[in-house]
Design a protein around this motif. Sequence first.
Motif, short mmCIF file in Angstrom:
data_model
loop_
_atom_site.label_atom_id
_atom_site.label_comp_id
_atom_site.label_asym_id
_atom_site.label_seq_id
_atom_site.Cartn_x
_atom_site.Cartn_y
_atom_site.Cartn_z
N ILE A 149 30.38 3.68 19.67
CA ILE A 149 29.25 2.87 19.23
C ILE A 149 29.79 1.58 18.63
O ILE A 149 30.76 1.59 17.86
CB ILE A 149 28.40 3.64 18.20
CG1 ILE A 149 27.71 4.82 18.89
CG2 ILE A 149 27.38 2.74 17.53
CD1 ILE A 149 26.94 5.72 17.94
N ASP A 150 29.20 0.47 18.98
CA ASP A 150 29.65 -0.84 18.51
C ASP A 150 29.14 -1.06 17.08
O ASP A 150 28.06 -1.61 16.86
CB ASP A 150 29.13 -1.94 19.44
CG ASP A 150 29.77 -3.29 19.15
OD1 ASP A 150 30.32 -3.47 18.04
OD2 ASP A 150 29.71 -4.19 20.02
N ILE A 151 29.92 -0.63 16.12
CA ILE A 151 29.53 -0.72 14.71
C ILE A 151 29.39 -2.18 14.27
O ILE A 151 28.48 -2.53 13.50
CB ILE A 151 30.54 0.01 13.81
CG1 ILE A 151 30.64 1.49 14.21
CG2 ILE A 151 30.14 -0.13 12.35
CD1 ILE A 151 29.34 2.24 14.09
N GLU A 152 30.28 -3.05 14.77
CA GLU A 152 30.22 -4.45 14.36
C GLU A 152 28.92 -5.11 14.80
O GLU A 152 28.35 -5.91 14.06
CB GLU A 152 31.43 -5.21 14.92
CG GLU A 152 32.76 -4.78 14.33
CD GLU A 152 32.77 -4.85 12.80
OE1 GLU A 152 32.32 -5.88 12.26
OE2 GLU A 152 33.21 -3.87 12.18
N GLN A 153 28.46 -4.75 15.99
CA GLN A 153 27.19 -5.31 16.44
C GLN A 153 26.04 -4.84 15.55
O GLN A 153 25.13 -5.61 15.21
CB GLN A 153 26.90 -4.92 17.89
CG GLN A 153 25.62 -5.54 18.41
CD GLN A 153 25.26 -5.05 19.81
OE1 GLN A 153 25.55 -3.91 20.15
NE2 GLN A 153 24.64 -5.91 20.60
N SER A 190 19.22 -7.07 20.81
CA SER A 190 20.39 -6.84 21.66
C SER A 190 20.68 -5.38 21.95
O SER A 190 21.45 -5.07 22.87
CB SER A 190 21.63 -7.47 21.03
OG SER A 190 21.86 -6.89 19.74
N CYS A 191 20.09 -4.45 21.18
CA CYS A 191 20.47 -3.04 21.34
C CYS A 191 19.47 -2.14 20.61
O CYS A 191 18.58 -2.62 19.91
CB CYS A 191 21.87 -2.80 20.78
SG CYS A 191 22.01 -3.09 19.00
N PHE A 192 19.65 -0.82 20.79
CA PHE A 192 18.91 0.12 19.95
C PHE A 192 19.84 1.22 19.48
O PHE A 192 20.89 1.50 20.09
CB PHE A 192 17.67 0.70 20.66
CG PHE A 192 17.94 1.59 21.85
CD1 PHE A 192 18.48 2.86 21.71
CD2 PHE A 192 17.63 1.15 23.14
CE1 PHE A 192 18.71 3.68 22.80
CE2 PHE A 192 17.86 1.97 24.24
CZ PHE A 192 18.39 3.23 24.07
N LEU A 193 19.45 1.85 18.37
CA LEU A 193 20.21 2.95 17.80
C LEU A 193 19.23 4.03 17.36
O LEU A 193 18.22 3.74 16.70
CB LEU A 193 21.03 2.49 16.59
CG LEU A 193 21.83 3.59 15.88
CD1 LEU A 193 22.98 4.06 16.75
CD2 LEU A 193 22.36 3.08 14.53
N ILE A 194 19.52 5.26 17.72
CA ILE A 194 18.72 6.42 17.32
C ILE A 194 19.61 7.36 16.53
O ILE A 194 20.77 7.59 16.89
CB ILE A 194 18.15 7.15 18.56
CG1 ILE A 194 17.08 6.29 19.24
CG2 ILE A 194 17.58 8.51 18.19
CD1 ILE A 194 16.63 6.83 20.57
N LEU A 195 19.06 7.91 15.46
CA LEU A 195 19.75 8.95 14.69
C LEU A 195 18.87 10.18 14.63
O LEU A 195 17.74 10.13 14.14
CB LEU A 195 20.05 8.46 13.27
CG LEU A 195 20.57 9.55 12.31
CD1 LEU A 195 21.91 10.12 12.77
CD2 LEU A 195 20.69 9.00 10.88
N LEU A 196 19.37 11.29 15.17
CA LEU A 196 18.76 12.60 15.00
C LEU A 196 19.62 13.33 13.98
O LEU A 196 20.83 13.50 14.20
CB LEU A 196 18.74 13.37 16.32
CG LEU A 196 18.29 14.83 16.23
CD1 LEU A 196 16.78 14.92 16.02
CD2 LEU A 196 18.69 15.60 17.50
N ARG A 197 19.02 13.75 12.86
CA ARG A 197 19.81 14.38 11.79
C ARG A 197 19.24 15.73 11.38
O ARG A 197 18.06 15.83 11.04
CB ARG A 197 19.88 13.46 10.57
CG ARG A 197 20.45 14.13 9.31
CD ARG A 197 20.81 13.12 8.25
NE ARG A 197 22.03 12.38 8.63
CZ ARG A 197 22.51 11.35 7.94
NH1 ARG A 197 21.90 10.94 6.84
NH2 ARG A 197 23.62 10.74 8.35
N PHE A 198 20.10 16.74 11.41
CA PHE A 198 19.80 18.02 10.77
C PHE A 198 20.52 18.04 9.44
O PHE A 198 21.75 17.91 9.38
CB PHE A 198 20.25 19.20 11.63
CG PHE A 198 20.11 20.52 10.91
CD1 PHE A 198 18.87 21.13 10.78
CD2 PHE A 198 21.21 21.14 10.33
CE1 PHE A 198 18.73 22.32 10.07
CE2 PHE A 198 21.09 22.33 9.63
CZ PHE A 198 19.84 22.92 9.51
N PHE A 199 19.76 18.19 8.36
CA PHE A 199 20.31 18.17 7.00
C PHE A 199 20.01 19.50 6.32
O PHE A 199 18.86 19.93 6.25
CB PHE A 199 19.68 17.03 6.20
CG PHE A 199 20.06 17.01 4.74
CD1 PHE A 199 21.36 16.72 4.36
CD2 PHE A 199 19.12 17.27 3.76
CE1 PHE A 199 21.72 16.70 3.01
CE2 PHE A 199 19.46 17.25 2.41
CZ PHE A 199 20.76 16.95 2.04
#
Length: 275
Positions: A149-153, A190-199
């Motif tokens: 994943i492009d963290i800098e972007q 420029s992009c999308f990010l999805i987070l699926l989290r089990f906590f």
Amino acid sequence: MAALPVPAIHTLIKEDQVSGIAIHGWTVRSNKTSILNSQEIDLATADLGIPIPEMIFGNNFLSIEHTSGFKLEFKALPALALVDQSSTSSDLIKVSYAREWFDKRSMANQEHITDVIKPYDWTYTTKYNGTNSSPQSQMQFHPESGAAIDIEQLKRPDPILFYDENILFEDELADNGTAVLTTKVRVMPSCFLILLRFFLRVDDVLFRIHDTRIYHRFETNTIVRECSTRESSYRDTRARIPRSKGDDLSLLLDSNWVSSQLPEQASQVEVALLE
């Protein structure tokens, strides 16, 4: 004078309980509705073969779909289908953290904890990472050691065109902690990010987090999926609270802070390709 960037052409979606965005051939939808009714709960329980969490949003979902046919969904019931139902599944935490667990059970005001010991993983731990219904084999995710994943972007101060959070299920584990599965989506020009989290938090016993991140940079044909599992004892995590907080334990309710404190147990990066 430098030219200003051309804004992304997009359309926001608002249809009854669905919100989302259409951009660069992608359609992102997030559906939010009430918890399942009694009839739906009975059907889900019979189908899964285990008691379902106290708050089950079985009709909620987050989906992403591309004009090429790629489609990925995140829903509660497929996630719960991956909960361990083996004969020893309810003993796993007791084996790993025996002293803490049995000390907790022996407390007079915690006798009811025996009610949650059943032949399934009562913490509802799931490593669900989405339901991929894409028709082509290359659109399925495959391990890729060189991908990332492009963290800098993502650190760039780009405008957020669409953002949403959604709860898929939540359970308070008989007042001894919490198990919750959530989605978050962020769409930029420029992009999308999805987070699926089990906590998971089991008080005085452990913390566990399973994260799935989906990243795509528009106008490329690569979708990156990063899965990671983090875990530590409750005692060690609590010890990381800054002394300046005193007796304030509110950080233990913050999954982002807890995640930053837990050591990584396992991780994998996978890639799917658009046509």
